[in-house]
Motif scaffolding. Structure first.
Motif: not given
Ligand SMILES: Nc1ncnc2c1ncn2[C@@H]1O[C@H](COP(=O)(O)OP(=O)(O)OP(=O)(O)O)[C@@H](O)[C@H]1O
Ligand SMILES: [Mg+2]
Length: 347
Positions: A172-174, A244-250, A277-279, A295-299, A302-309
């Protein structure tokens, strides 16, 4: 008007079929120099063939053919192996059925269309892939439960149903994200603006996230913020994704700073700048531009990589801007600025 200023290729032949105009775009698209085309017969200057290899000028016969014809619709033709989109207009000075006075041919490169088509099929492939994995899991668990219902304990059944539930949410989210993207890409995003207190909005998100996890948040407001006239749901989406990104990826403390900024030359064109900012590990220098692409995700996390777009599209829809840099502590720092965009009555 100067024919060389036209973005499309323009070739004009006179009543005898002699090329009298061959603009710069035509030269670029055909790879023929204007001086080599001018003065030649159109069939020699532009030896077009259809996709079956037939000579187009022989097939269409503009000078001899049907006197009622006024144009040739756009067609994909070949010129020395290159694909070109061609349209032609027949100018008859003495009305229909009279002899051809001028033949005007417009040429367009197929590169841009090809690129778009390739982009679309890449998108479809990615979407199909993203939808398939949660659906495979839904199908797998429901099929197993239906076939062997009695053999599982309640605990096991609950676990499977929870996975099915989470995967259904993912689908649904996608789909919601894809609909947002299609609106952003088509420029059809509607903004329902209202007066929004940005500080309140940030605090609301922080409180909600503090309930679910331990990540410590710090909110810093530098001075007084202008009153903002924005779409508050879209602001929620922007903040939700960045936090959410700062918590999940940071990692570590997530600091949100807010301050008033002046945007543009006109006085009173105020706005608010927010940094998150995160640490954590941050984003490598060479990938900084890439994070905002779809659809770019780094690690692995990552989710679907749509969030930042989507975030970037929403910020730009408000005439704002967004960027990412390395935070002082080494993590990622996302910085976005939104103009206050106050309607005149509220100034
Ligand atoms: N605060 C952060 N620290 C480190 N890497 C980040 C951070 N925010 C985003 N990124 C990198 O950028 C990528 C793209 O982020 P984006 O929010 O677009 O996608 P996602 O979080 O992977 O998936 P989605 O938001 O669609 O669920 C992430 O997969 C991650 O690798
Ligand atoms: Mg994200």
């Amino acid at each position: 008007m100067d024919a060389d200023m036209l973005p499309d290729g323009l070739v004009i032949a006179d009543e005898t079929g002699t090329v009298v105009c061959f603009n710069t775009a035509a030269a670029r698209i055909t790879g023929t120099r204007p001086e080599d085309a001018l003065g030649k017969h159109i069939a020699d200057a532009l030896p077009l063939e259809d996709l079956a290899g037939r000579r187009w000028w022989v097939c269409t016969d503009p000078y001899g053919g049907l006197g009622t014809r006024t144009r040739q619709p756009e067609r994909n033709l070949l010129l020395g192996g290159r694909e070109i989109l061609v349209t032609a207009a027949y100018e008859r000075v003495d009305g229909p059925r009279s002899a051809l006075a001028r033949l005007v041919v417009s040429l367009r490169s197929t590169d841009a269309r090809r690129r778009i088509e390739r982009g679309h099929s890449d998108l479809i492939a990615t979407v199909a892939h993203e939808l398939r994995s949660p659906l495979t899991s839904v199908k797998g668990f429901t099929a197993t439960l239906l076939a062997k219902w009695e053999r599982f304990t309640d605990e096991q059944k609950r676990l499977m149903l929870e996975t099915v539930d989470a995967d259904a949410d993912r689908v649904t989210r996608l789909i919601t994200e894809l609909l947002d993207i299609s609106r952003i890409d088509a420029g059809r995003l509607q903004l329902n603006r209202q007066i929004v207190d940005m500080h309140d909005a940030v605090l609301r998100h922080v409180r909600a996230l503090e309930c679910t996890g331990p990540a410590p948040f710090v909110v810093v407001v530098d001075g007084e913020l202008p009153r903002m006239w924005l779409d508050s749901d879209k602001l929620d989406q922007i903040l939700g994704n960045l936090l959410e990104n700062a918590v999940r990826h940071g990692a570590g403390t997530v600091t949100i700073e807010m301050r008033a900024v002046s945007i543009g030359a006109a006085p009173g064109e105020d706005g608010t700048e927010i940094t998150v900012s995160d640490e954590g590990p941050g984003i490598p220098e060479e990938l900084l531009d890439r994070v905002f692409t779809r659809f770019w995700r780094g690690n692995r996390r990552g989710g679907t990589g749509l969030g930042l777009y989507i975030v970037k599209g929403l910020v730009q829809a408000h005439a704002g801007s967004i960027g990412v840099e390395r935070a002082a502590g080494g993590g990622a720092r996302f910085r976005f600025t939104l103009p206050a965009a106050m309607p005149d009555v509220l100034r």
